[in-house]
Design a protein around this motif. Structure first.
Motif, PDB file in Angstrom:
ATOM      1  N   TYR A 270      43.446  40.187  35.412  1.00 52.54           N
ATOM      2  CA  TYR A 270      42.220  39.417  35.221  1.00 52.54           C
ATOM      3  C   TYR A 270      42.164  38.211  36.144  1.00 52.54           C
ATOM      4  O   TYR A 270      41.086  37.828  36.618  1.00 52.54           O
ATOM      5  CB  TYR A 270      42.104  38.985  33.756  1.00 52.54           C
ATOM      6  CG  TYR A 270      41.523  40.069  32.893  1.00 52.54           C
ATOM      7  CD1 TYR A 270      40.153  40.311  32.875  1.00 52.54           C
ATOM      8  CD2 TYR A 270      42.338  40.879  32.118  1.00 52.54           C
ATOM      9  CE1 TYR A 270      39.614  41.330  32.100  1.00 52.54           C
ATOM     10  CE2 TYR A 270      41.814  41.902  31.337  1.00 52.54           C
ATOM     11  CZ  TYR A 270      40.446  42.116  31.331  1.00 52.54           C
ATOM     12  OH  TYR A 270      39.914  43.130  30.570  1.00 52.54           O
TER      13      TYR A 270
ATOM     14  N   ALA B 269      42.773  33.531  31.828  1.00 52.37           N
ATOM     15  CA  ALA B 269      42.976  34.697  30.967  1.00 52.37           C
ATOM     16  C   ALA B 269      44.284  34.560  30.189  1.00 52.37           C
ATOM     17  O   ALA B 269      45.319  34.183  30.727  1.00 52.37           O
ATOM     18  CB  ALA B 269      42.996  35.961  31.803  1.00 52.37           C
TER      19      ALA B 269
ATOM     20  N   ARG C 133      39.884  36.869  28.131  1.00 52.55           N
ATOM     21  CA  ARG C 133      39.801  36.662  29.576  1.00 52.55           C
ATOM     22  C   ARG C 133      39.200  35.316  29.938  1.00 52.55           C
ATOM     23  O   ARG C 133      39.355  34.841  31.060  1.00 52.55           O
ATOM     24  CB  ARG C 133      39.008  37.784  30.230  1.00 52.55           C
ATOM     25  CG  ARG C 133      37.540  37.793  29.879  1.00 52.55           C
ATOM     26  CD  ARG C 133      36.833  38.940  30.553  1.00 52.55           C
ATOM     27  NE  ARG C 133      35.388  38.848  30.366  1.00 52.55           N
ATOM     28  CZ  ARG C 133      34.522  39.735  30.870  1.00 52.55           C
ATOM     29  NH1 ARG C 133      34.969  40.758  31.551  1.00 52.55           N
ATOM     30  NH2 ARG C 133      33.229  39.589  30.689  1.00 52.55           N
TER      31      ARG C 133
END
Length: 883
Positions: A147, A155, A178
């Motif tokens: 992420y 994240a 996230r």
């Protein structure tokens, strides 16, 4: 239980603890394994490295080593040894051990369902995997990094495990937060005078500040990429002579209120330098003059440290013309080349290029692994690296390309591993690691085209084995592995059927790269009314086609050239098939032709998504010049056959209306020499048309023509993963005898997706996106498209790979195209073109081939009288073609 020797703590149980402080030697009489495990007792004891009857010291190294061995397996959570009892000099031990749980199920919360499966697969969270702290930590870091690469800098991942009471298993619950995507608000430089902030930001390829006009590179912060971009900033200075440039400091500040980052980079530029003397030391194989020419840097040039390194060894171009490759392509695997600054005077730097040539190396053992279906000989015959041959990096890179071009393996996964590199003996073993992919394809589709519903079934076996046709054991489900290609295609609707079969053998005879190819096809088409969809089976057009060809790989000018030739025969049978497409509706034409071609292909490595190289081809197709020896005067054919040509329509001269028909007066007078009583001399339109049909049937009984085609294709990596494809092509159809004229077959039809559908009359359908299919083909005075005799086309295509994994290769593209076609060479104008632009995507799956969709905008009007507006948007579906 006994006395705990090694484990969490020392503790006494039912009996008094003996004095083990000094260590006592015993004979290991037996080990009892207890706890929670699925392994049998003897397996665990074997893992521990202990056996009955051995002498051990208690406490001592043997028990400590056993615990370490079991711990390194990462299969157990608690490992404790107990003394059960002691009898004389014999000792009985108990090993209490608890097996780590295995994964039974995974749930990922906080992400879309489509993303869950990808994360589970990429994290390696397969059912039955042992769950330990290392797996949990690794999974957490992997998902967070995934992420962060997409710009989600904050994240967070939390992982919990829940016991499954039915077995020693756990369920894993992965919670993903996230957060918001973090963009870079501003990148600021301090201390820069020679370059503006804008120029330095351009040098940062992966770290970009947000900008509403940015399309191809999103603004996101990935620390690893950011560090690489800092090096790129310094490289930009070095390219312009500023050798001493450096980054003094940098800061990345997170603004919680605006949820973005600000980056400040402080640079020190230093002075500008120039190249002085460059001397080569240690070179005995190649002269200073040759190395200087390859280096391409002269005294007085602005210092460019990046260029200097690339001319010595360019890591981005394995086949580049560098000094390192000069040595490595000629056996010097162990060579080492370094550029060293030896003197700096004012603003001038002198260099020594120090070369350690080393001994000449030779390939020793060459092996291939990973080919489960493809026979070894199919791969080994493509290898350019042979045992006993002098080492060559060029041959190694070429081998990778040749294996990738086979189409049987994932080209992105080809990995040549160096084994047993022995500098003393001057030998190296190479092991090519391959990942096989599906090489057979099925085409099953249905849709509307050509005025009706069309169904298609196509089967293509690209790694077939003919020699095993009668070997039952080879059917898995078909005999495969010899690299031969067999394709069967059936297509049909209510008004046509097409059947085709082709076969090719790339190594005809098995000893040399001579490709044999053959094909046979048959098509039957009935006349139909496109409006009412009525089919008249009494009016048909049948085509039988057979071809045989040989293509040989040449050794000069280099072995990327292929010389090909083929003989083809088509039989065209028209039965009352009057459509206006041909100049006769009854009769037959025969087409016996010889095709010769020369091509050069050095595209690599992936045939679906080449990133470098080019492909050129030129071909010529000839029929025998029948008019030179058949004794027919085609200029006076009508009188020879005692046919009275009563009129010719559409000459562009003055016309006369008679009986509701338009007759060309000028042509009639020229043919008869009589300008009186015109109306009486023209009996009727149909009789005149029948006379013309008989004349043309005589002209085209055996087709006579020649066709020249040229195509050039380049692939260039221009920025990051972006690849530019540049392409140009040209085609011309000519006649030996102008009185006989051009044939109605073998024409060019331009425009659209480039799919030929069911046409087998020798036509070549050329795609030009942004316009309807074949719409850029010239029309005659009746508005009919009889095909072009000249065309040219140019294309620029910018490609970007989304994924190049073996199961599904996907890339996006944008394109600019231009082209035109003409009914004669005298009308040809290469500067008057129909233009288009657009976007598209391609998906290649081994089982289905290449699929795609394009959205193209045509900037120009169609070549139809009265059309003045741009054509506008067109959607094109691509099946089985590679643009």
């Amino acid at each position: 239980m006994g006395i705990l020797l090694f484990g969490n703590v020392f503790q006494s149980t039912a009996q008094e603890r003996p004095n083990f402080d000094q260590g006592i030697r015993y004979i290991l009489a037996d080990i009892d394994v207890t706890g929670k495990i699925t392994f049998n007792k003897q397996t665990v004891v074997t893992f521990a490295g202990l056996q009955k009857g051995q002498m051990i010291t208690v406490p001592g190294e043997e028990i400590s080593s056993a615990i370490k061995k079991l711990g390194r397996l990462n299969l157990f959570s608690d490992i404790d040894f107990y003394v059960s009892r002691i009898e004389g000099d014999s000792i009985y031990l108990e090993l209490e051990i608890y097996e780590l749980p295995k994964l039974s199920d995974v749930k990922i919360q906080g992400v879309k369902k489509s993303k869950q499966e990808t994360l589970i697969k990429d994290s390696g969270l397969s059912k039955g995997k042992v769950v330990n702290e290392n797996l949990i930590t690794t999974t957490k870091n992997f998902i967070e990094n995934q992420y962060r690469k997409d710009g989600y800098y904050n994240a967070k991942v939390a992982i919990n495990t829940v016991s499954d009471t039915t077995a020693n298993e756990v369920k894993m619950v992965v919670n993903v937060d996230r957060g918001d995507k973090i963009k870079i608000d501003r990148i600021t430089f301090n201390g820069n005078e020679k370059f503006t902030d804008k120029n330095l930001r351009k040098a940062m390829k992966n770290t970009k500040q947000k900008k509403f006009t940015r399309i191809f590179k999103a603004s996101k912060f990935v620390r690893e990429k950011y560090k690489e971009d800092l090096v790129s900033v310094i490289d930009k200075y070095k390219e312009k002579g500023y050798r001493d440039a450096r980054i003094i400091s940098d800061s990345v500040v997170f603004n919680k209120e605006k949820n973005n980052l600000s980056i400040t980079i402080n640079v020190e530029e230093g002075n500008k330098y120039y190249f002085g003397d460059i001397k080569f030391l240690g070179n005995s194989v190649y002269s200073d003059q040759l190395l200087n020419r390859l280096l391409g840097i002269k005294k007085g040039d602005v210092y460019n440290g990046v260029l200097l390194q690339k001319r010595i060894a360019d890591k981005t171009r394995p086949d580049g013309e560098t000094i390192e490759n000069l040595y490595q392509n000629n056996g010097y695997l162990f060579s080492n080349i370094d550029a060293v600054e030896v003197r700096t005077a004012n603003d001038t730097i002198d260099f020594e290029v120090r070369i350690m040539e080393g001994p000449v190396a030779y390939f020793n053992k060459i092996t291939v692994v990973g080919n489960d279906r493809t026979n070894d000989e199919v791969i080994y015959r493509e290898l350019r690296t042979k045992p006993g041959q002098k080492y060559s990096k060029e041959d190694l890179v070429r081998t990778i390309r040749e294996i990738g071009q086979l189409g049987f393996f994932d080209p992105e996964a080809i990995d040549p591993k160096f084994k047993n590199v022995d500098a003393a003996a001057g030998t190296v073993d190479i092991e090519y690691n391959l990942v096989e992919k599906g090489s057979s394809q099925i085409e099953l589709q249905g849709g509307y085209g050509g005025g009706g519903f069309i169904g298609t079934l196509g089967l293509s076996f690209n790694n077939f084995s003919v020699r095993n046709l009668f070997n039952k054991e080879a059917y898995k489900p078909l005999p495969m592995g010899d690299g031969q290609k067999v394709a069967l295609r059936l297509q049909g609707s209510s008004f046509f059927q097409t059947y085709s079969l082709s076969f090719s053998e790339p190594w005809f005879g098995g000893k040399k790269p001579v490709q044999f190819s053959s094909s046979i096809s048959y098509s039957k088409q009935y006349l139909n009314n496109y409006r009412t969809m009525d089919v008249d089976r009494g009016k048909s057009f049948n085509i039988l086609s057979v071809s045989v060809g040989l293509a040989k790989r040449l050794t000069a000018p280099d072995d990327s050239f292929v010389f090909s030739n083929a003989i083809s025969y088509q039989y065209y049978d028209l039965n009352n098939y009057n459509t206006g497409l041909f100049t006769f509706g009854d009769g037959a034409s025969r087409n016996l032709a010889y095709t010769i071609g020369l091509s050069r292909n050095n595209k690599g490595v992936n045939p679906i998504f080449p990133t470098y190289g080019s492909e050129f081809s030129i071909s010529a197709k000839f029929t025998p010049p029948y008019s030179m020896f058949n004794g027919v005067d085609y200029g006076d054919l009508e009188n020879q056959e005692e046919y009275k040509l009563k009129y010719k329509a559409n000459s562009g001269l003055a016309t006369v209306e008679t009986n509701g028909q338009t007759v060309s007066e000028g042509d009639y007078i020229r043919e008869t020499g009589d300008n009186t009583n015109l109306y009486e001399r023209v009996d009727n339109y149909q009789d005149a048309d029948a006379d013309q049909s008989k004349v043309d049937q005589k002209k085209f009984n055996w087709l006579e023509y020649y066709k020249i085609k040229f195509k050039a294709d380049w692939y260039t990596k221009i920025y990051g993963k972006f690849v530019l494809r540049s392409m140009g092509e040209f085609g011309f159809l000519g006649a030996y005898n102008q009185e006989r004229g051009l044939v109605p077959f073998e024409r060019f039809f331009l425009g659209g997706d480039g799919l030929a559908n069911f046409a087998l009359d020798g036509r070549e359908v050329i795609g030009l996106r942004g316009y309807p299919n074949q719409s850029l083909t010239p029309t005659d005075a009746r508005g009919l498209q009889n095909g072009a005799t000249v065309y040219n086309k140019f294309s620029l295509e910018l490609r970007y790979p989304i994924t190049l994994k073996g199961q599904a290769q996907i890339f996006a593209l944008s394109f600019l195209e231009a082209g035109a076609s003409y009914d004669s060479f005298k009308n040809y104008n290469p500067f008057v073109l129909q233009r288009s632009a657009g976007l598209g995507i391609r998906v290649f799956m081994p089982a289905f081939g290449l699929l795609g969709i394009d959205f193209g905008y045509g900037f120009d009007a169609l070549p139809i009288p009265g059309m003045t507006k741009p054509n506008g948007w067109e959607t094109h579906f691509i099946i089985g073609q590679q643009f």
